[in-house]
Design a protein around this motif. Structure first.
Motif, PDB file in Angstrom:
ATOM      1  N   ILE A 134       3.474  21.965 -43.205  1.00  0.00           N
ATOM      2  CA  ILE A 134       4.707  22.721 -43.442  1.00  0.00           C
ATOM      3  C   ILE A 134       5.836  21.792 -43.869  1.00  0.00           C
ATOM      4  O   ILE A 134       6.570  22.062 -44.831  1.00  0.00           O
ATOM      5  CB  ILE A 134       5.116  23.501 -42.173  1.00  0.00           C
ATOM      6  CG1 ILE A 134       4.050  24.543 -41.825  1.00  0.00           C
ATOM      7  CG2 ILE A 134       6.479  24.160 -42.371  1.00  0.00           C
ATOM      8  CD1 ILE A 134       3.837  25.596 -42.879  1.00  0.00           C
ATOM      9  N   VAL A 137       4.918  20.519 -47.631  1.00  0.00           N
ATOM     10  CA  VAL A 137       4.922  21.440 -48.769  1.00  0.00           C
ATOM     11  C   VAL A 137       6.314  22.014 -49.041  1.00  0.00           C
ATOM     12  O   VAL A 137       6.792  22.003 -50.182  1.00  0.00           O
ATOM     13  CB  VAL A 137       3.909  22.579 -48.539  1.00  0.00           C
ATOM     14  CG1 VAL A 137       4.014  23.619 -49.659  1.00  0.00           C
ATOM     15  CG2 VAL A 137       2.496  22.026 -48.478  1.00  0.00           C
ATOM     16  N   LEU A 138       6.981  22.522 -48.012  1.00  0.00           N
ATOM     17  CA  LEU A 138       8.279  23.170 -48.221  1.00  0.00           C
ATOM     18  C   LEU A 138       9.321  22.239 -48.853  1.00  0.00           C
ATOM     19  O   LEU A 138       9.988  22.625 -49.822  1.00  0.00           O
ATOM     20  CB  LEU A 138       8.798  23.743 -46.898  1.00  0.00           C
ATOM     21  CG  LEU A 138       8.021  24.938 -46.322  1.00  0.00           C
ATOM     22  CD1 LEU A 138       8.700  25.453 -45.060  1.00  0.00           C
ATOM     23  CD2 LEU A 138       7.914  26.056 -47.356  1.00  0.00           C
ATOM     24  N   VAL A 141       8.459  21.694 -52.560  1.00  0.00           N
ATOM     25  CA  VAL A 141       8.780  22.863 -53.381  1.00  0.00           C
ATOM     26  C   VAL A 141      10.292  22.976 -53.580  1.00  0.00           C
ATOM     27  O   VAL A 141      10.774  23.250 -54.690  1.00  0.00           O
ATOM     28  CB  VAL A 141       8.226  24.146 -52.727  1.00  0.00           C
ATOM     29  CG1 VAL A 141       8.707  25.382 -53.485  1.00  0.00           C
ATOM     30  CG2 VAL A 141       6.703  24.110 -52.692  1.00  0.00           C
ATOM     31  N   ALA A 142      11.047  22.760 -52.496  1.00  0.00           N
ATOM     32  CA  ALA A 142      12.508  22.856 -52.583  1.00  0.00           C
ATOM     33  C   ALA A 142      13.076  21.810 -53.538  1.00  0.00           C
ATOM     34  O   ALA A 142      13.940  22.109 -54.371  1.00  0.00           O
ATOM     35  CB  ALA A 142      13.122  22.692 -51.195  1.00  0.00           C
ATOM     36  N   GLU A 160      13.528  15.098 -51.818  1.00  0.00           N
ATOM     37  CA  GLU A 160      12.480  15.648 -50.953  1.00  0.00           C
ATOM     38  C   GLU A 160      12.616  15.109 -49.532  1.00  0.00           C
ATOM     39  O   GLU A 160      12.489  15.853 -48.555  1.00  0.00           O
ATOM     40  CB  GLU A 160      11.109  15.283 -51.523  1.00  0.00           C
ATOM     41  CG  GLU A 160       9.938  15.818 -50.726  1.00  0.00           C
ATOM     42  CD  GLU A 160       8.601  15.400 -51.311  1.00  0.00           C
ATOM     43  OE1 GLU A 160       7.605  15.398 -50.563  1.00  0.00           O
ATOM     44  OE2 GLU A 160       8.550  15.069 -52.515  1.00  0.00           O
ATOM     45  N   LYS A 164      13.380  17.143 -46.011  1.00  0.00           N
ATOM     46  CA  LYS A 164      12.528  16.972 -44.832  1.00  0.00           C
ATOM     47  C   LYS A 164      13.371  16.699 -43.592  1.00  0.00           C
ATOM     48  O   LYS A 164      13.114  17.247 -42.516  1.00  0.00           O
ATOM     49  CB  LYS A 164      11.540  15.824 -45.052  1.00  0.00           C
ATOM     50  CG  LYS A 164      10.349  16.172 -45.917  1.00  0.00           C
ATOM     51  CD  LYS A 164       9.365  15.011 -45.971  1.00  0.00           C
ATOM     52  CE  LYS A 164       8.157  15.374 -46.813  1.00  0.00           C
ATOM     53  NZ  LYS A 164       7.172  14.268 -46.872  1.00  0.00           N
ATOM     54  N   LEU A 167      15.141  19.884 -42.527  1.00  0.00           N
ATOM     55  CA  LEU A 167      14.191  20.798 -41.898  1.00  0.00           C
ATOM     56  C   LEU A 167      13.819  20.325 -40.499  1.00  0.00           C
ATOM     57  O   LEU A 167      13.732  21.126 -39.555  1.00  0.00           O
ATOM     58  CB  LEU A 167      12.935  20.916 -42.769  1.00  0.00           C
ATOM     59  CG  LEU A 167      11.893  21.965 -42.364  1.00  0.00           C
ATOM     60  CD1 LEU A 167      12.506  23.357 -42.385  1.00  0.00           C
ATOM     61  CD2 LEU A 167      10.686  21.903 -43.296  1.00  0.00           C
ATOM     62  N   TYR A 171      14.855  22.354 -37.134  1.00  0.00           N
ATOM     63  CA  TYR A 171      13.774  22.852 -36.281  1.00  0.00           C
ATOM     64  C   TYR A 171      13.972  22.412 -34.829  1.00  0.00           C
ATOM     65  O   TYR A 171      13.894  23.226 -33.901  1.00  0.00           O
ATOM     66  CB  TYR A 171      12.434  22.346 -36.811  1.00  0.00           C
ATOM     67  CG  TYR A 171      11.271  22.583 -35.879  1.00  0.00           C
ATOM     68  CD1 TYR A 171      10.719  23.855 -35.730  1.00  0.00           C
ATOM     69  CD2 TYR A 171      10.731  21.533 -35.134  1.00  0.00           C
ATOM     70  CE1 TYR A 171       9.655  24.077 -34.863  1.00  0.00           C
ATOM     71  CE2 TYR A 171       9.671  21.745 -34.272  1.00  0.00           C
ATOM     72  CZ  TYR A 171       9.137  23.020 -34.137  1.00  0.00           C
ATOM     73  OH  TYR A 171       8.095  23.226 -33.274  1.00  0.00           O
TER      74      TYR A 171
END
Length: 326
Positions: A134, A137-138, A141-142, A160, A164, A167, A171
Motif C-alpha cells: 500500500i 503503490v499509492l 501513483v500519486a 514519491e 510516502k 501517508l 496513518y
C-alpha cells in the motif's frame, strides 16, 4: 513493529551487555533475549500474568542472519513470528475474568509446534508486506499524477518519497487517536524507557525508568522511516519509462530496501554516541514521538516486571548444569 534488537551492542560497556529488544502488546510489554522471550500483561483484575516462549532455532534463518543485508529480512521473519505469538496471547488473555481461567486455558509455549511458529511468521510477514504494498503503490501513483508539473526521474522519486512520508505520518496519527492504540503506544514508551534505563546501568525502579527517554535508536519505528528514505535513494538508481514499470520495480525492490534499511538502523545505533554522527538517527527518533506516548507508572511497572522476568530466565538458561547433583 519489528524490534530488531538481538545481538551484542558495541556502543555500551566493555562487558558488552546484551542488546535486548521488545515490543508493546495489548496491556503489556514483551521483551526478547538471546534464548527466551517474555511478556507481562496486566489482567483486568490488576494482576500481572507472564507468558514465556523459548526461541526455536531454525537452521535456515540462523544461516541467513549471518549474511549482510539478507540478515535484516531473516530478522524480520523471526521478529514477526515471536511478536505475533505474544500479541495473540495478550489479546486473548488481558480481559478474561480470572474466574473463567479454568474454562479458557492457554496453550503452553513449550507445546508450540513448528506449524504454529511458521504460521504466525507468515501472518506477520504477509501483513508487513501488504502494508509495504500500500505504501509503495499509492505514493507512486500519486507522484505519477504530477508528472506534467514535476517531470524527470529525480523529481518524481523525491515527490514519491514525500507522499510516502505524508501517508506514513497521517496513518500513525489517525490510529493513535483510538484508545487501544494510544495505550499500546504508552506501553511502547514504557518499553523504551526500561531498555534505556538498563543500558544506562541504573536500577530498574519506576522512578528511575520514568526519568529516561521514551525514544530509542534501535526502534522498529525508525526502521519503518528508514525504508522510506533508503527507498528513495535506491529507486534513484532504477530508471522507469511508465507507471506500470515503476510500480513493478518498487515491489520487486522491497526486499532490498528492507535489507539495506536494517543495516542503516544498526549503523545509526553504533554511532549514536559519536557527537558528529548521532544526528543520523534523529529522523527515526522524530517518528517515535508519534509511535510512543509517555507511560503511566502502572504501565512502567508492567514493563519492568517483564524485563526482570526475562533477565531471570536468561540467567537461569546460562547456568551450567551440575550433572553430579542428586
Amino acid at each position: 513493529m519489528p524490534y530488531f534488537r538481538h545481538g551484542w551492542d558495541d556502543t555500551m560497556t566493555e562487558s558488552k551487555k546484551m542488546a535486548y529488544g521488545g515490543q508493546a502488546i495489548v496491556e503489556g510489554v514483551m521483551f526478547a533475549g538471546k534464548t527466551t522471550t517474555v511478556s507481562a500483561i496486566r489482567r483486568n483484575n490488576g494482576e500481572i500474568e507472564y507468558y514465556e516462549v523459548k526461541k526455536k532455532s531454525i537452521p535456515i534463518l540462523r544461516s541467513l542472519k549471518k549474511i549482510f543485508i539478507i540478515r535484516g529480512i531473516a530478522g524480520l521473519i523471526e521478529a514477526s513470528s515471536v511478536g505475533m505469538k505474544h500479541l495473540n496471547y495478550a489479546s486473548d488473555r488481558y480481559d478474561v475474568n480470572p474466574e473463567d481461567d479454568e474454562t479458557a486455558p492457554v496453550e503452553k509455549a513449550s507445546s508450540s509446534k513448528w506449524g504454529m511458529i511458521l504460521g504466525t511468521a507468515v501472518v506477520g510477514v504477509t501483513s508487513f508486506l501488504f502494508g509495504n504494498f500500500i505504501f509503495t503503490v499509492l505514493p507512486a501513483v500519486a507522484a505519477g499524477g504530477f508528472t506534467p508539473i514535476f517531470p524527470g526521474h529525480v523529481a518524481q522519486n523525491l515527490l514519491e518519497g514525500f507522499f510516502k512520508l505524508i501517508l506514513l505520518f497521517l496513518y500513525i496519527y489517525l490510529i493513535s487517536l483510538t484508545p487501544m492504540v494510544k495505550r499500546l503506544f504508552q506501553y511502547h514508551g514504557a518499553e523504551h524507557k526500561v531498555i534505556n534505563t538498563y543500558e544506562a546501568g541504573v536500577p530498574l525502579t519506576v522512578q528511575n525508568v520514568q526519568r529516561h527517554s521514551r525514544l530509542h535508536y534501535r526502534c522498529g519505528s525508525s526502521f519503518i522511516l528508514f525504508t522510506v528514505i533508503v527507498g528513495v535513494l535506491i529507486y534513484l538508481m532504477v530508471p522507469f519509462d511508465s507507471l506500470a514499470e515503476r510500480i513493478v520495480h518498487r515491489l520487486a525492490l522491497i526486499p532490498v530496501v528492507l535489507g539495506v534499511s536494517y543495516e542503516v538502523l544498526q549503523g545509526t545505533n553504533k554511532v549514536r554516541n559519536i557527537p558528529v554522527l548521532k544526528w543520523l538517527g534523529l529522523p527515526g527518533l522524530g517518528l517515535q514521538l508519534l509511535t510512543t506516548k509517555p507511560p503511566k507508572n502502572d504501565q512502567v511497572e508492567v514493563a519492568i516486571l517483564s524485563f526482570e522476568k526475562l533477565l531471570a530466565e536468561e540467567k537461569h538458561s546460562a547456568e551450567p548444569i551440575d550433572h553430579n547433583a542428586v
